[in-house]
Structures are given as C-alpha cells and as structure tokens.
Design a protein around this motif. Structure first.
Motif, PDB file in Angstrom:
ATOM      1  N   UNK A   1      -8.689  -5.630 -10.457  1.00  0.00           N
ATOM      2  CA  UNK A   1      -7.265  -5.609 -10.334  1.00  0.00           C
ATOM      3  C   UNK A   1      -6.382  -4.650 -10.973  1.00  0.00           C
ATOM      4  N   UNK A   2      -6.802  -4.891 -12.462  1.00  0.00           N
ATOM      5  CA  UNK A   2      -6.157  -3.906 -13.232  1.00  0.00           C
ATOM      6  C   UNK A   2      -6.528  -2.444 -13.153  1.00  0.00           C
ATOM      7  N   UNK A   3      -7.751  -2.337 -12.837  1.00  0.00           N
ATOM      8  CA  UNK A   3      -8.352  -0.721 -12.549  1.00  0.00           C
ATOM      9  C   UNK A   3      -7.482  -0.196 -11.404  1.00  0.00           C
ATOM     10  N   UNK A   4      -7.413  -1.004 -10.282  1.00  0.00           N
ATOM     11  CA  UNK A   4      -6.740  -0.677  -9.111  1.00  0.00           C
ATOM     12  C   UNK A   4      -5.124  -0.172  -9.722  1.00  0.00           C
ATOM     13  N   UNK A   5      -4.736  -0.862 -10.607  1.00  0.00           N
ATOM     14  CA  UNK A   5      -3.182  -0.747 -10.930  1.00  0.00           C
ATOM     15  C   UNK A   5      -3.143   0.662 -11.768  1.00  0.00           C
ATOM     16  N   UNK A   6      -4.247   1.066 -12.545  1.00  0.00           N
ATOM     17  CA  UNK A   6      -4.232   2.336 -13.300  1.00  0.00           C
ATOM     18  C   UNK A   6      -4.606   3.365 -12.150  1.00  0.00           C
ATOM     19  N   UNK A   7      -5.196   3.016 -11.324  1.00  0.00           N
ATOM     20  CA  UNK A   7      -5.666   4.037 -10.315  1.00  0.00           C
ATOM     21  C   UNK A   7      -4.277   4.369  -9.653  1.00  0.00           C
ATOM     22  N   UNK A   8      -3.439   3.284  -9.237  1.00  0.00           N
ATOM     23  CA  UNK A   8      -2.148   3.615  -8.585  1.00  0.00           C
ATOM     24  C   UNK A   8      -1.446   4.793  -9.667  1.00  0.00           C
TER      25      UNK A   8
ATOM     26  N   UNK B   1      -0.503   6.396  -6.440  1.00  0.00           N
ATOM     27  CA  UNK B   1       0.818   6.590  -6.180  1.00  0.00           C
ATOM     28  C   UNK B   1       1.624   7.532  -5.220  1.00  0.00           C
ATOM     29  N   UNK B   2       0.989   8.744  -5.302  1.00  0.00           N
ATOM     30  CA  UNK B   2       1.523   9.799  -4.570  1.00  0.00           C
ATOM     31  C   UNK B   2       0.856  10.192  -3.199  1.00  0.00           C
ATOM     32  N   UNK B   3       0.122   9.190  -2.689  1.00  0.00           N
ATOM     33  CA  UNK B   3      -0.736   9.332  -1.513  1.00  0.00           C
ATOM     34  C   UNK B   3      -0.219   8.053  -0.410  1.00  0.00           C
ATOM     35  N   UNK B   4      -0.742   8.049   0.681  1.00  0.00           N
ATOM     36  CA  UNK B   4      -0.404   7.229   1.657  1.00  0.00           C
ATOM     37  C   UNK B   4      -1.088   5.977   1.511  1.00  0.00           C
ATOM     38  N   UNK B   5      -2.024   5.739   0.489  1.00  0.00           N
ATOM     39  CA  UNK B   5      -2.565   4.465   0.040  1.00  0.00           C
ATOM     40  C   UNK B   5      -2.095   3.997  -1.386  1.00  0.00           C
ATOM     41  N   UNK B   6      -0.598   4.271  -1.474  1.00  0.00           N
ATOM     42  CA  UNK B   6       0.062   3.745  -2.535  1.00  0.00           C
ATOM     43  C   UNK B   6       0.020   2.263  -2.725  1.00  0.00           C
ATOM     44  N   UNK B   7       0.072   1.689  -1.365  1.00  0.00           N
ATOM     45  CA  UNK B   7       0.225   0.408  -1.298  1.00  0.00           C
ATOM     46  C   UNK B   7      -0.879  -0.649  -1.626  1.00  0.00           C
ATOM     47  N   UNK B   8      -2.032   0.060  -1.665  1.00  0.00           N
ATOM     48  CA  UNK B   8      -3.486  -0.618  -1.786  1.00  0.00           C
ATOM     49  C   UNK B   8      -3.467  -1.239  -3.082  1.00  0.00           C
TER      50      UNK B   8
END
Length: 332
Positions: free
Chosen positions: A171-178, A183-190
């Motif tokens: 989950x932390x890695x996903x937040x860093x990836x955001x 953040x700038x893509x259509x997958x910003x919600x993931x």
C-alpha cells in the motif's frame, strides 16, 4: 493545508510605489526618489524566478515547515484509523502500538514524498501552506525525511508479521507510485483504493493467527479510498489541469466529480450495514442516514468552502468506523 500569506513581486512593486508617494492611480511617482524606488522594485520583480520564495513564507522555521510538509491532517487521520481498527480487533496495546507506528511512518514517507516531488509545481501554482515550495524548508531535506521514514517503515511493518507487513508495504509503494507517476493518469484512483483496502487487511493479518479480514471491511475500505481521492482532488482540479495533471477527477471535471462522489461514500456505508449476516440494526440505519447527508451536503457546499467535500468524506468515514467497530472491526 495551512494558509501562509505571501507577498508577490507585484505586491512588492505596489507597496514600493505607495511608500514613495505615487499618485492614486499608481502610474506617476511624486518625486525622483519615488521613481527610483519603484524602478528598483520592478527590476527585482523582473529578475525574480517564477518559483521564487514568497516573503511571507519565511515566518515559519524549518522544523515547523518539515512537520507541515508531511501532510499532517491525512497522515494523522489514517494513523488514527489504523490504531482504532487495531484496538477494536483485540490486538492488545503492544501490538496495536506497533501497527500504529508502522502506519505512521508509512504515511509520513508518503506525505514528504508528495511535497518534495511537487515543490516546483506548487510554487508555480502559488499554492499556500506548502513548505517545500515556499522556501520554508529545502526540498532536499523533505526528500531525506521521506527516505528515513520509508526506511523505518519497512522493518516496523514486517515486525507486524510477514504477510501483514507485505500488504502494508504494498500500500505504501502504491502511494509513492501515485506521487511519482499515477497522479497524472487515468489510474490516479488505484493507489487510494489499494491503500484503503489494504489497511483493514494489514490490521487483521497482524493479529494472533493472522486471519484475513471480513470481505466487507476490505470492500468498504476500497470504496472509501476511491471517495477520498475524489474529495481530496476536487478543490484543485482547475489548478492541476493548468499544470498538465490529468487524473481521473480532472478528466471527469468539477461537475462530474461532484456527481460521482456521493456514490462510493454511500456504497461504503451500505456494504458495512448490509454485508454482515443478519438484519440491519439501528446503528446501520443511523450510519446510512448520516452518510447520505454528509455525502450530498459536502459536494453541494464546495463552492462556499474549499474543503467541504473532503470534510463530508471524513464524516462518512468516521460513521463507518463507528459502525465497523460495533460489528467487531476487522476480524475474520
């Protein structure tokens, strides 16, 4: 999140003109000294880079600036949620404290990463309350703090159990990836959906026996995460768009995001109310009523209060947490 008044170069020129005795229209200095003062201020403004430090931003010290750069509101809110889930799941105080500290270090790392990475963009957009952007603390210092927090998060998470730690670190890695990319893509919600769904799972897996949580806790967490992304992004859609950010809320637009936001908020509460076996009790009905009101009122008042939608989402999350704790928290 905290507003800090800054003085722009244009304000400095205007102030210099007033002090020098300019006429009411601000076009003709009253004397030669005034003309020289205005010219000097204008030259300074022309020489100042676009992301220069506002004068008013220097009122805070670097320690305070570093504390504010971690996004303390969301960091403390998620940490408090994890602590409440841990205690409500019967982990006991020592284990609950370990889970809480692990989540806190992860949240600190994510917040500092976000502010450091966005420092230049925040400066260009003139966003207030951004210490890494306004010069209160150097972006390099914020990066270093984020790295230290992340380094601490790894062993603390794994100390909660290998599986629990792996879920939390994912989950932390996903937040860093955001922060760095999504953040700038259509997958910003993931990343939001992943992080909020992982939280009850990590807490449950930290308990004796490491059992998986009930499905409705994970589903409700995922829906709340989706709603949190919409509510958190809503006030900045216009400014983000101007800077090239094209996440899902930016693609939906202000109106589309406001229309969509109540659905995941109500959905999360409905899952918690109807998911457990048996009839819906009084607490479930009360949570549904509160969630419905907050989910609708928050977006509706967004034009009057910038953070209204986010406040409504927090109110729904608080009601959902109370309902979840009443139903036995995250246990399997």
């Amino acid at each position: 999140m905290d507003a800090t008044d800054g003085v722009s170069p244009a304000d400095a020129v205007t102030a210099g003109a007033d002090a020098a005795g300019a006429d009411p229209a601000g076009t003709v200095p009253a004397n030669a000294a005034g003309a020289r003062a205005v010219a000097a201020d204008a030259a300074t403004a022309r020489a100042m880079p676009a992301d220069a430090v506002p004068v008013g931003s220097m009122r805070r010290g670097p320690v305070v600036g570093l504390a504010l750069a971690c996004h303390p509101g969301p960091a403390l809110a998620v940490t408090a949620l994890a602590c409440a889930l841990a205690l409500g799941s019967g982990l006991g105080e020592p284990r609950s404290a370990l889970v809480t500290v692990a989540v806190l270090t992860g949240q600190l790392s994510v917040g500092w990463c976000n502010d450091a990475y966005d420092a230049r963009r925040d400066a260009r957009a003139g966003r207030r309350g951004k210490p890494a952007a306004d010069g209160t603390v150097a972006p390099g210092t914020v990066w270093a703090a984020g790295g230290v927090a992340l380094a601490l998060c790894v062993p603390l998470s794994l100390a909660c159990g290998i599986l629990a730690g792996t879920v939390h670190l994912a989950a932390v890695a996903a937040a860093w990836l955001y922060n760095l990319r999504l953040k700038a893509t259509a997958l910003s919600w993931l990343p939001y959906v992943t992080g909020f769904a992982a939280l009850p799972a990590a807490v449950a897996l930290s308990g004796p026996g490491g059992g998986w949580p009930r499905w409705w806790t994970v589903a409700a967490g995922a829906l709340l995460g989706f709603a949190a992304h919409l509510a958190d992004t809503l006030p900045d859609i216009a400014a983000d768009r101007a800077d090239g950010i094209r996440g899902l809320p930016h693609r939906l637009g202000d109106a589309g995001t406001r229309l969509l936001l109540p659905l995941p908020l109500l959905g999360a509460t409905a899952v918690l109310a109807f998911g457990p076996p048996g009839p819906v009790d009084a607490s479930g009905v009360a949570a549904l009523v509160l969630a419905g009101g907050a989910a609708l009122v928050g977006p509706a008042f967004g034009h009057r209060w910038r953070k209204a939608a986010l406040a409504g989402a927090v109110a729904v999350a608080a009601a959902d947490l109370a309902l979840l704790l009443a139903r036995g928290a995250t246990g399997s």
